[in-house]
Design an enzyme around this catalytic site. Structure first.
Site, PDB file in Angstrom:
ATOM      1  N   SER A 125      -9.538 -27.813  34.433  1.00  0.00           N
ATOM      2  CA  SER A 125      -9.031 -26.600  35.077  1.00  0.00           C
ATOM      3  C   SER A 125     -10.162 -25.876  35.778  1.00  0.00           C
ATOM      4  O   SER A 125     -11.295 -25.833  35.274  1.00  0.00           O
ATOM      5  CB  SER A 125      -8.431 -25.696  33.995  1.00  0.00           C
ATOM      6  OG  SER A 125      -8.144 -24.421  34.536  1.00  0.00           O
ATOM      7  N   TYR A 149      -9.604 -21.260  25.772  1.00  0.00           N
ATOM      8  CA  TYR A 149      -8.938 -22.341  26.507  1.00  0.00           C
ATOM      9  C   TYR A 149      -9.927 -23.036  27.443  1.00  0.00           C
ATOM     10  O   TYR A 149     -10.043 -24.271  27.453  1.00  0.00           O
ATOM     11  CB  TYR A 149      -7.748 -21.765  27.301  1.00  0.00           C
ATOM     12  CG  TYR A 149      -7.178 -22.737  28.310  1.00  0.00           C
ATOM     13  CD1 TYR A 149      -6.475 -23.862  27.894  1.00  0.00           C
ATOM     14  CD2 TYR A 149      -7.364 -22.543  29.677  1.00  0.00           C
ATOM     15  CE1 TYR A 149      -5.971 -24.761  28.822  1.00  0.00           C
ATOM     16  CE2 TYR A 149      -6.852 -23.428  30.609  1.00  0.00           C
ATOM     17  CZ  TYR A 149      -6.168 -24.542  30.178  1.00  0.00           C
ATOM     18  OH  TYR A 149      -5.666 -25.435  31.089  1.00  0.00           O
ATOM     19  N   LYS A 153     -11.556 -27.022  27.595  1.00  0.00           N
ATOM     20  CA  LYS A 153     -11.541 -27.914  28.764  1.00  0.00           C
ATOM     21  C   LYS A 153     -12.942 -28.450  29.046  1.00  0.00           C
ATOM     22  O   LYS A 153     -13.121 -29.626  29.340  1.00  0.00           O
ATOM     23  CB  LYS A 153     -11.010 -27.169  29.999  1.00  0.00           C
ATOM     24  CG  LYS A 153      -9.508 -26.925  29.940  1.00  0.00           C
ATOM     25  CD  LYS A 153      -8.750 -28.226  30.057  1.00  0.00           C
ATOM     26  CE  LYS A 153      -7.310 -28.103  29.676  1.00  0.00           C
ATOM     27  NZ  LYS A 153      -6.589 -29.367  29.574  1.00  0.00           N
TER      28      LYS A 153
HETATM   29  P1  NAD Z   1       2.864 -28.500  29.912  1.00  0.00           P
HETATM   30  O1  NAD Z   1       2.824 -27.689  28.671  1.00  0.00           O
HETATM   31  O2  NAD Z   1       4.052 -28.435  30.775  1.00  0.00           O
HETATM   32  O3  NAD Z   1       2.608 -30.036  29.553  1.00  0.00           O
HETATM   33  C1  NAD Z   1       1.873 -30.438  28.418  1.00  0.00           C
HETATM   34  C2  NAD Z   1       2.720 -31.465  27.686  1.00  0.00           C
HETATM   35  O4  NAD Z   1       1.973 -31.937  26.571  1.00  0.00           O
HETATM   36  C3  NAD Z   1       4.034 -30.896  27.150  1.00  0.00           C
HETATM   37  O5  NAD Z   1       5.075 -31.772  27.517  1.00  0.00           O
HETATM   38  C4  NAD Z   1       3.827 -30.860  25.642  1.00  0.00           C
HETATM   39  O6  NAD Z   1       5.046 -31.088  24.946  1.00  0.00           O
HETATM   40  C5  NAD Z   1       2.827 -31.986  25.444  1.00  0.00           C
HETATM   41  N1  NAD Z   1       1.948 -31.825  24.277  1.00  0.00           N
HETATM   42  C6  NAD Z   1       1.251 -30.707  23.935  1.00  0.00           C
HETATM   43  N2  NAD Z   1       0.520 -30.960  22.830  1.00  0.00           N
HETATM   44  C7  NAD Z   1       0.772 -32.244  22.486  1.00  0.00           C
HETATM   45  C8  NAD Z   1       0.309 -33.097  21.440  1.00  0.00           C
HETATM   46  N3  NAD Z   1      -0.545 -32.644  20.509  1.00  0.00           N
HETATM   47  N4  NAD Z   1       0.766 -34.357  21.391  1.00  0.00           N
HETATM   48  C9  NAD Z   1       1.635 -34.824  22.315  1.00  0.00           C
HETATM   49  N5  NAD Z   1       2.107 -34.068  23.330  1.00  0.00           N
HETATM   50  C10 NAD Z   1       1.677 -32.802  23.410  1.00  0.00           C
HETATM   51  O7  NAD Z   1       1.541 -28.146  30.728  1.00  0.00           O
HETATM   52  P2  NAD Z   1       1.143 -28.530  32.221  1.00  0.00           P
HETATM   53  O8  NAD Z   1       1.181 -27.296  33.028  1.00  0.00           O
HETATM   54  O9  NAD Z   1       1.873 -29.730  32.663  1.00  0.00           O
HETATM   55  O10 NAD Z   1      -0.392 -28.875  31.994  1.00  0.00           O
HETATM   56  C11 NAD Z   1      -0.832 -30.203  31.833  1.00  0.00           C
HETATM   57  C12 NAD Z   1      -2.325 -30.180  31.655  1.00  0.00           C
HETATM   58  O11 NAD Z   1      -2.930 -29.567  32.796  1.00  0.00           O
HETATM   59  C13 NAD Z   1      -2.832 -29.392  30.461  1.00  0.00           C
HETATM   60  O12 NAD Z   1      -3.912 -30.100  29.892  1.00  0.00           O
HETATM   61  C14 NAD Z   1      -3.289 -28.087  31.041  1.00  0.00           C
HETATM   62  O13 NAD Z   1      -4.318 -27.510  30.266  1.00  0.00           O
HETATM   63  C15 NAD Z   1      -3.819 -28.540  32.390  1.00  0.00           C
HETATM   64  N6  NAD Z   1      -3.816 -27.484  33.413  1.00  0.00           N
HETATM   65  C16 NAD Z   1      -2.650 -26.829  33.702  1.00  0.00           C
HETATM   66  C17 NAD Z   1      -2.648 -25.833  34.665  1.00  0.00           C
HETATM   67  C18 NAD Z   1      -1.398 -25.062  34.985  1.00  0.00           C
HETATM   68  O14 NAD Z   1      -1.518 -23.956  35.557  1.00  0.00           O
HETATM   69  N7  NAD Z   1      -0.209 -25.565  34.689  1.00  0.00           N
HETATM   70  C19 NAD Z   1      -3.826 -25.524  35.349  1.00  0.00           C
HETATM   71  C20 NAD Z   1      -4.983 -26.222  35.048  1.00  0.00           C
HETATM   72  C21 NAD Z   1      -4.953 -27.211  34.068  1.00  0.00           C
HETATM   73  C1  WQD Z   2      -2.540 -15.446  39.771  1.00  0.00           C
HETATM   74  C2  WQD Z   2      -2.715 -14.076  40.435  1.00  0.00           C
HETATM   75  C3  WQD Z   2      -2.903 -12.277  38.871  1.00  0.00           C
HETATM   76  C4  WQD Z   2       1.165 -12.525  37.308  1.00  0.00           C
HETATM   77  C5  WQD Z   2      -4.069 -19.010  35.102  1.00  0.00           C
HETATM   78  C6  WQD Z   2      -5.021 -19.455  34.022  1.00  0.00           C
HETATM   79  C7  WQD Z   2      -5.794 -20.670  34.454  1.00  0.00           C
HETATM   80  C8  WQD Z   2      -4.866 -21.790  34.953  1.00  0.00           C
HETATM   81  C9  WQD Z   2      -3.835 -21.287  35.906  1.00  0.00           C
HETATM   82  C10 WQD Z   2      -4.563 -23.458  33.246  1.00  0.00           C
HETATM   83  C11 WQD Z   2      -3.757 -13.213  39.727  1.00  0.00           C
HETATM   84  C12 WQD Z   2      -1.652 -12.118  39.707  1.00  0.00           C
HETATM   85  C13 WQD Z   2       0.012 -12.751  38.023  1.00  0.00           C
HETATM   86  C14 WQD Z   2       1.889 -11.330  37.518  1.00  0.00           C
HETATM   87  C15 WQD Z   2       0.256 -10.689  39.168  1.00  0.00           C
HETATM   88  N1  WQD Z   2      -4.166 -22.423  33.887  1.00  0.00           N
HETATM   89  N2  WQD Z   2      -0.440 -11.855  38.932  1.00  0.00           N
HETATM   90  N3  WQD Z   2       1.411 -10.455  38.464  1.00  0.00           N
HETATM   91  O1  WQD Z   2      -4.777 -16.160  36.219  1.00  0.00           O
HETATM   92  O2  WQD Z   2      -5.353 -17.439  38.332  1.00  0.00           O
HETATM   93  O3  WQD Z   2      -4.808 -18.671  36.266  1.00  0.00           O
HETATM   94  O4  WQD Z   2      -3.189 -20.109  35.394  1.00  0.00           O
HETATM   95  O5  WQD Z   2      -5.619 -24.034  33.313  1.00  0.00           O
HETATM   96  O6  WQD Z   2      -6.559 -21.080  33.372  1.00  0.00           O
HETATM   97  O7  WQD Z   2      -5.929 -18.389  33.729  1.00  0.00           O
HETATM   98  O8  WQD Z   2      -3.007 -17.511  37.464  1.00  0.00           O
HETATM   99  O9  WQD Z   2      -0.653 -17.172  38.088  1.00  0.00           O
HETATM  100  O10 WQD Z   2      -1.582 -15.904  36.096  1.00  0.00           O
HETATM  101  O11 WQD Z   2      -2.316 -15.259  38.381  1.00  0.00           O
HETATM  102  O12 WQD Z   2      -0.154  -9.858  39.980  1.00  0.00           O
HETATM  103  O13 WQD Z   2       2.908 -11.049  36.896  1.00  0.00           O
HETATM  104  O14 WQD Z   2      -1.478 -13.364  40.344  1.00  0.00           O
HETATM  105  O15 WQD Z   2      -3.503 -11.038  38.601  1.00  0.00           O
HETATM  106  O16 WQD Z   2      -4.405 -12.463  40.738  1.00  0.00           O
HETATM  107  P1  WQD Z   2      -4.559 -17.324  37.069  1.00  0.00           P
HETATM  108  P2  WQD Z   2      -1.794 -16.472  37.456  1.00  0.00           P
END
Ligand code: NAD
Ligand code: WQD
Length: 338
Positions: A125, A149, A153
């Site tokens: 991330s 978190y 990562k």
């Molecule tokens: P998500 O929660 O939709 O998907 C994660 C999946 O993993 C789920 O289906 C959950 O049931 C499964 N899971 C969780 N723990 C488990 C375990 N111990 N064993 C087996 N399955 C398990 O999340 P996502 O948004 O698809 O994110 C996927 C990956 O991307 C994550 O590693 C997350 O940290 C990373 N990521 C997500 C975002 C985002 O904003 N969505 C941003 C950056 C990084």
């Molecule tokens: C985006 C912008 C808020 C909600 C998060 C995690 C990051 C990653 C992605 C996993 C910001 C603004 C938001 C609302 C708002 N996840 N906002 N009103 O914070 O960039 O990232 O998700 O890895 O680790 O921290 O994403 O979508 O929460 O916010 O004004 O109700 O929207 O302040 O500027 P963020 P976000």
């Protein structure tokens, strides 16, 4: 074509990546404990792609079951999505995040070692950059972890690189996602946040359905062009395509690398509200609220490494992101005129 196992493959990014992999001819196995995924996802994927979807319901910490799945399906590479991902929850329960994300990844590596699976694509991330000195951000920018978190990562990235250096794995790509949004254009799969969404796009779509009365804009006094927070939103199907290309790259090119996945363009909260209104014809009432603690004013990617190595570039626009997020949420809310 290679056989790929997706941990967390029934989740948001995993399910979209499965579509991209199947379209490129790969065979996919989804391994998920369904802690944060709907049970219908594999069936919807099968309907959407016409492919057979193999599903293993298991926790990544169950070494025996994971190793058996890897061996039985002759898996060439793992894409490791399974993790917990809520920043606030990670600060409230650090040990849970160490256990699920770090210990979980170590158990997955044990299973891979048992089964002889040596290639990994890992969901990292952009949160690892914390407050950057400047944007666009390159992969060699300093990492500044600001929460548990993000720490998990970074540790997971380092563990994979160590195992490549010591010869236990052949190839690892850490993909640092910026802000994934959107859904498959069929509206058959998408993101399903539980409870009140933390992230901007799911919140906007729930305001659009009428489930929430208005959006709170967290701060309009940042040092950004319109004062609201700026992020690099990337359509989940562009992200999915990048996983397929990264995987194909690492199977050909052993080593450990870290690559940003973003569009390279910063979008403010107000930009996103206006784009959503334009793309969907819905009005999004909003109120300016105080800044959200821990938020960074602005960050966006320099995605040139992904372009150079994988020949990948995000293609979908902010309007595509809004339209597809809306279709998905509207369908869930039973709104049919979209
Ligand atoms: P998500 O929660 O939709 O998907 C994660 C999946 O993993 C789920 O289906 C959950 O049931 C499964 N899971 C969780 N723990 C488990 C375990 N111990 N064993 C087996 N399955 C398990 O999340 P996502 O948004 O698809 O994110 C996927 C990956 O991307 C994550 O590693 C997350 O940290 C990373 N990521 C997500 C975002 C985002 O904003 N969505 C941003 C950056 C990084
Ligand atoms: C985006 C912008 C808020 C909600 C998060 C995690 C990051 C990653 C992605 C996993 C910001 C603004 C938001 C609302 C708002 N996840 N906002 N009103 O914070 O960039 O990232 O998700 O890895 O680790 O921290 O994403 O979508 O929460 O916010 O004004 O109700 O929207 O302040 O500027 P963020 P976000």
């Amino acid at each position: 074509m290679p056989n790929i196992l997706l941990t967390g493959g029934a989740g948001y990014i995993g399910s979209h990546t499965a579509v991209a992999l199947l379209a490129r001819g790969h065979t996919v196995t989804l391994l998920d404990n369904f802690a944060n995924a709907e049970r219908e996802v594999p069936d919807r994927l099968a309907q959407l792609t016409g492919a057979e979807i193999l599903v293993v319901e298991a926790d990544i910490r169950d070494v025996e079951t994971v190793a058996t799945a890897l061996a039985d399906q002759n898996i060439d590479a793992v894409i490791h999505f399974a993790a917990l991902k809520a920043v606030g929850e990670s600060e409230a329960d650090p040990l849970l995040y160490y256990e699920m994300n770090i210990v979980g990844t170590i158990r997955l590596f044990e299973a891979m070692q048992k089964a002889g699976t040596k290639n990994l694509v890992f969901s990292s991330s952009a949160t690892v950059y914390g407050q950057p000195d400047a944007s666009p951000i390159l992969e060699n920018a300093p990492t500044r972890v600001q929460n548990i978190y993000g720490r998990t990562k970074l540790v997971m990235e380092d563990l994979g690189a160590d195992l490549v250096r010591t010869g236990f794995l052949k190839g690892v790509v850490n993909l640092r996602y910026f802000n994934p949004v959107g859904a498959h254009s069929s509206a058959m799969i998408g993101e399903t946040p539980s409870g009140v969404p933390n992230n901007l796009m799911p919140y906007i779509t729930q305001v659009a359905t009428g489930e929430r009365p208005y959006l709170q804009v967290f701060g309009n006094d940042y040092d950004t062009p319109d004062g609201t927070g700026v992020r690099d939103y990337i359509h989940v199907m562009d992200l999915a395509e990048a996983h397929a290309l990264a995987l194909e790259y690492i199977l050909q090119t052993p080593g450990a690398l870290t690559v940003n996945l973003g569009t390279g363009t910063g979008i403010s909260v107000l930009d996103m509200i206006h784009a959503f209104e334009r793309a969907t014809g819905r009005t999004i009432p909003f109120k300016i609220s105080p800044r959200r603690p821990g938020d960074v004013a602005s960050y966006y990617a320099n995605p040139s490494l992904a372009e150079r190595l994988f020949n990948w570039k995000a293609k979908l626009t902010v309007d595509d992101m809004c339209r597809d997020s809306w279709r998905w949420q509207a369908r869930r809310a039973g709104i049919n005129d979209v």
